[in-house]
Design a protein around this motif. Structure first.
Motif, PDB file in Angstrom:
ATOM      1  N   ALA A  72       1.702  -6.360   3.285  1.00  0.00           N
ATOM      2  CA  ALA A  72       2.937  -5.725   3.179  1.00  0.00           C
ATOM      3  C   ALA A  72       3.909  -6.383   2.449  1.00  0.00           C
ATOM      4  O   ALA A  72       4.964  -5.888   1.695  1.00  0.00           O
ATOM      5  N   SER A  73       4.042  -7.573   2.946  1.00  0.00           N
ATOM      6  CA  SER A  73       5.089  -8.554   2.127  1.00  0.00           C
ATOM      7  C   SER A  73       4.768  -8.542   0.536  1.00  0.00           C
ATOM      8  O   SER A  73       5.764  -8.414  -0.223  1.00  0.00           O
ATOM      9  N   GLU A  89       2.142  11.479   1.532  1.00  0.00           N
ATOM     10  CA  GLU A  89       3.098  10.911   0.167  1.00  0.00           C
ATOM     11  C   GLU A  89       2.680   9.458  -0.219  1.00  0.00           C
ATOM     12  O   GLU A  89       2.417   9.036  -1.586  1.00  0.00           O
ATOM     13  N   LEU A  90       2.480   8.567   0.805  1.00  0.00           N
ATOM     14  CA  LEU A  90       2.141   7.528   0.549  1.00  0.00           C
ATOM     15  C   LEU A  90       0.754   7.102   0.104  1.00  0.00           C
ATOM     16  O   LEU A  90       0.208   6.361  -0.721  1.00  0.00           O
ATOM     17  N   GLN A  91      -0.418   8.008   0.549  1.00  0.00           N
ATOM     18  CA  GLN A  91      -1.656   8.087   0.173  1.00  0.00           C
ATOM     19  C   GLN A  91      -1.750   8.284  -1.300  1.00  0.00           C
ATOM     20  O   GLN A  91      -2.389   7.880  -2.173  1.00  0.00           O
ATOM     21  N   ILE A 145       0.871   1.008   4.414  1.00  0.00           N
ATOM     22  CA  ILE A 145      -0.081   1.134   3.157  1.00  0.00           C
ATOM     23  C   ILE A 145      -1.145  -0.066   3.353  1.00  0.00           C
ATOM     24  O   ILE A 145      -2.176   0.108   3.028  1.00  0.00           O
ATOM     25  N   ALA A 146      -0.492  -1.111   3.664  1.00  0.00           N
ATOM     26  CA  ALA A 146      -1.444  -2.406   4.025  1.00  0.00           C
ATOM     27  C   ALA A 146      -2.578  -2.140   5.024  1.00  0.00           C
ATOM     28  O   ALA A 146      -3.925  -2.241   4.641  1.00  0.00           O
ATOM     29  N   ALA A 160       3.353   0.462  12.408  1.00  0.00           N
ATOM     30  CA  ALA A 160       3.721   0.959  11.137  1.00  0.00           C
ATOM     31  C   ALA A 160       3.339   2.402  11.264  1.00  0.00           C
ATOM     32  O   ALA A 160       2.617   2.892  11.082  1.00  0.00           O
ATOM     33  N   GLU A 161       4.513   2.781  11.906  1.00  0.00           N
ATOM     34  CA  GLU A 161       4.572   4.215  12.281  1.00  0.00           C
ATOM     35  C   GLU A 161       5.244   5.164  10.896  1.00  0.00           C
ATOM     36  O   GLU A 161       6.510   4.991  10.983  1.00  0.00           O
ATOM     37  N   VAL A 162       4.681   6.165  10.339  1.00  0.00           N
ATOM     38  CA  VAL A 162       5.428   6.998   9.495  1.00  0.00           C
ATOM     39  C   VAL A 162       4.779   8.416   9.936  1.00  0.00           C
ATOM     40  O   VAL A 162       3.867   8.595  10.395  1.00  0.00           O
TER      41      VAL A 162
END
Length: 98
Positions: A64-65, A25-27, A91-92, A16-18
């Motif tokens: 994640a699902s 932003e995800l945090q 996120i997971a 899970a690379e971002v």
């Protein structure tokens, strides 16, 4: 339902690379958007707790699902229109370690 989650989880990427900016932003999204139902401290509310302790036995792929596809007949919406599979996996993993 569980077998569907497992099948969907197998289709998700292993890593899970971002980018760092997107991670920030995800945090923020987790705090604000997820926090609106799961509590700003993620200890529960309308939604169940999302603390690392509460999610200790959950597999990141299954989480994640759920993030991507929601949970039918509950208040948990699908986030697939707004997130990639990699972002949902990020996120997971973030929820499990934080």
């Amino acid at each position: 339902m569980r077998s569907l989650a497992i099948l969907l989880a197998l289709a998700l990427p292993a890593s899970a690379e971002v980018a760092p900016k997107r991670a920030a932003e995800l945090q923020h999204m987790v705090t604000q958007d997820c926090g609106s139902c799961h509590g700003l401290t993620r200890k529960g509310g309308l939604g169940s707790p999302l603390t690392a302790q509460a999610l200790a036995h959950a597999e990141p792929e299954a989480l994640a699902s759920i993030i991507l596809d929601g949970v039918p007949e509950t208040a948990m919406p699908p986030w697939r229109p707004l997130l990639t599979e990699e972002e949902a996996m990020w996120i997971a993993r973030y929820l499990k370690q934080d």
